[in-house]
Design a protein around this motif. Sequence first.
Motif, short mmCIF file in Angstrom:
data_model
loop_
_atom_site.label_atom_id
_atom_site.label_comp_id
_atom_site.label_asym_id
_atom_site.label_seq_id
_atom_site.Cartn_x
_atom_site.Cartn_y
_atom_site.Cartn_z
N ASN A 324 0.90 -0.88 -0.08
CA ASN A 324 -0.22 -0.32 0.23
C ASN A 324 0.53 1.63 -0.34
O ASN A 324 1.57 1.45 0.71
CB ASN A 324 -0.44 0.00 1.16
CG ASN A 324 -2.04 -1.53 0.96
OD1 ASN A 324 -2.27 -1.50 0.07
ND2 ASN A 324 -2.24 -2.05 2.43
N THR A 326 1.90 5.17 -0.83
CA THR A 326 1.12 6.45 -1.04
C THR A 326 1.99 7.64 -1.99
O THR A 326 3.34 7.90 -2.33
CB THR A 326 1.30 7.68 -0.02
OG1 THR A 326 0.52 7.30 0.83
CG2 THR A 326 0.49 9.33 -0.12
N GLU A 327 1.29 8.12 -3.23
CA GLU A 327 1.86 8.61 -4.21
C GLU A 327 1.51 10.03 -4.12
O GLU A 327 0.34 10.24 -4.72
CB GLU A 327 1.54 8.14 -5.62
CG GLU A 327 2.07 6.17 -5.66
CD GLU A 327 2.26 6.04 -7.14
OE1 GLU A 327 1.63 6.35 -7.74
OE2 GLU A 327 3.50 5.07 -7.53
N CYS A 331 -2.35 16.71 -10.65
CA CYS A 331 -4.21 16.71 -10.94
C CYS A 331 -4.48 18.30 -11.28
O CYS A 331 -3.77 19.23 -10.79
CB CYS A 331 -4.35 16.82 -10.03
SG CYS A 331 -4.37 17.08 -8.68
N GLU A 345 -0.79 19.37 -6.77
CA GLU A 345 -0.47 17.88 -6.61
C GLU A 345 -1.14 17.32 -5.79
O GLU A 345 -2.04 17.99 -4.62
CB GLU A 345 0.65 18.70 -5.91
CG GLU A 345 2.08 18.63 -6.94
CD GLU A 345 3.14 18.88 -6.38
OE1 GLU A 345 3.12 18.38 -4.90
OE2 GLU A 345 4.15 18.73 -6.46
N CYS A 346 -1.53 16.12 -5.95
CA CYS A 346 -2.92 15.50 -5.05
C CYS A 346 -2.34 14.16 -4.92
O CYS A 346 -1.07 13.78 -5.38
CB CYS A 346 -3.97 14.61 -6.22
SG CYS A 346 -5.06 16.54 -7.16
N VAL A 347 -1.78 13.94 -3.18
CA VAL A 347 -2.06 12.53 -2.81
C VAL A 347 -3.16 11.55 -3.31
O VAL A 347 -4.29 11.72 -2.59
CB VAL A 347 -1.71 12.24 -0.92
CG1 VAL A 347 -0.92 12.11 -0.84
CG2 VAL A 347 -1.06 13.78 -1.55
N THR A 348 -2.41 10.44 -3.80
CA THR A 348 -3.50 8.87 -3.77
C THR A 348 -2.85 7.87 -3.15
O THR A 348 -1.50 7.81 -3.01
CB THR A 348 -3.59 8.60 -5.40
OG1 THR A 348 -1.92 8.64 -5.96
CG2 THR A 348 -3.85 9.88 -6.19
N ASN A 349 -3.69 6.50 -2.63
CA ASN A 349 -3.13 6.00 -2.17
C ASN A 349 -3.17 4.71 -2.92
O ASN A 349 -4.28 4.24 -4.22
CB ASN A 349 -3.96 5.22 -1.30
CG ASN A 349 -3.92 6.55 -0.09
OD1 ASN A 349 -3.45 6.97 0.20
ND2 ASN A 349 -5.03 6.60 0.58
N VAL A 350 -2.16 4.08 -3.92
CA VAL A 350 -1.82 2.98 -5.04
C VAL A 350 -1.56 1.17 -4.30
O VAL A 350 -1.30 1.85 -3.33
CB VAL A 350 -0.95 3.68 -5.62
CG1 VAL A 350 -1.68 4.18 -6.44
CG2 VAL A 350 -0.12 3.61 -5.26
#
Length: 356
Positions: A324, A326-327, A331, A345-350
């Motif tokens: 898991n 965080t990137e 956006c 800049e957006c923080v997404t969980n991948v």
Amino acid sequence: MSNHTALATKRKICQEKGLSLVLTILRFVSSVATLVPSLICTRIPGLSNRQRNVCDENPKVIYCIREGYRMAAEECRFQFRKSRWNCTLLGETSDFDDKAIKGTREMAYTQAIISAGVVYTVTRACSMGNLSECNCDKKLTGMEKKKHYKGWTWGGCSVDLSFGLDLSSRFVNAREEKHNAFWLMNRHNSRAGRQVVKQKLVKVCKCHGLSGSCVEQTCWMALPSFRQVAEKLKEYYHNALRVNALTSATSGGAKPEHLVLRSNYSKKPHMHSLVYLNDSKAFCNRDPKLRIPGTRDRICNTTGSTEEDNCDDMCCGRGHDTHNLTEVVQCGCKFHWCCEVKCDECVTNVIRHTCK
């Protein structure tokens, strides 16, 4: 001697010395200009002796050839990005690397894509007028006034493959020093790569007429995208034919002369096909001797992918780890007049899966 005469004498001496200096500089520049081309090829790493000889004949063209190798390596990695073998070694230590396990279908693809890449970049340079050795297709020169039966005429600069085809054949085939089964295989696959570029040429037309009406059309032959060439060669890779090398009676068994299908010794492989001599490795585990990196830590897919990147195939049954992460990604990009694109800049969980 008067001051005027003395001054004139000094001026004459200075002019003579200046002229002598200019001549010396010109001689030096001339000698350097002659020397540099001969040094270019000897200082390029990764070339075989025979390839250096080809380079010596056309030292300026070597930069186009190098670009062809680079483009081939990049496209090879894209085409096989979801496969266990992903062209890892291509261009790894030198721009002119063509590393793959000898005799395999991977080597067949490598040889074909490199050969196609050299044809492509050299021909592109020819049509752009960047090389003095070649130009547009002379066969179509002078046909501008002859209308085709479909109503269009030849014009523009149609690409001329002849120089690129010849140079690619001589340079790429010069890698293999020994006349053996591998040499025959590589020569066949190199030719297949060159032929795909020839097959994929496209006719491009431009309309002429008032308000964009297509009353008249001028057309010329242009190169396709290199991705189209690579995709066609990928089809050839999947349908590659296994072959054996046979010697003729005249050679006394000293050198193999031609390739035949392993399934039928009376048939030669079609020129529009890739051929290989030995089965491929699984590429699952690291093998330093064969320079196989293995698939450990390769990213795989768990979402029911039918391609080779699914975790069962990519990981060779060893299982996979799930991470898991965080990137931070760009956006909400917006274009601002003129001429800038600004993004947030957006923080997404991948979730990422990697092979064990």
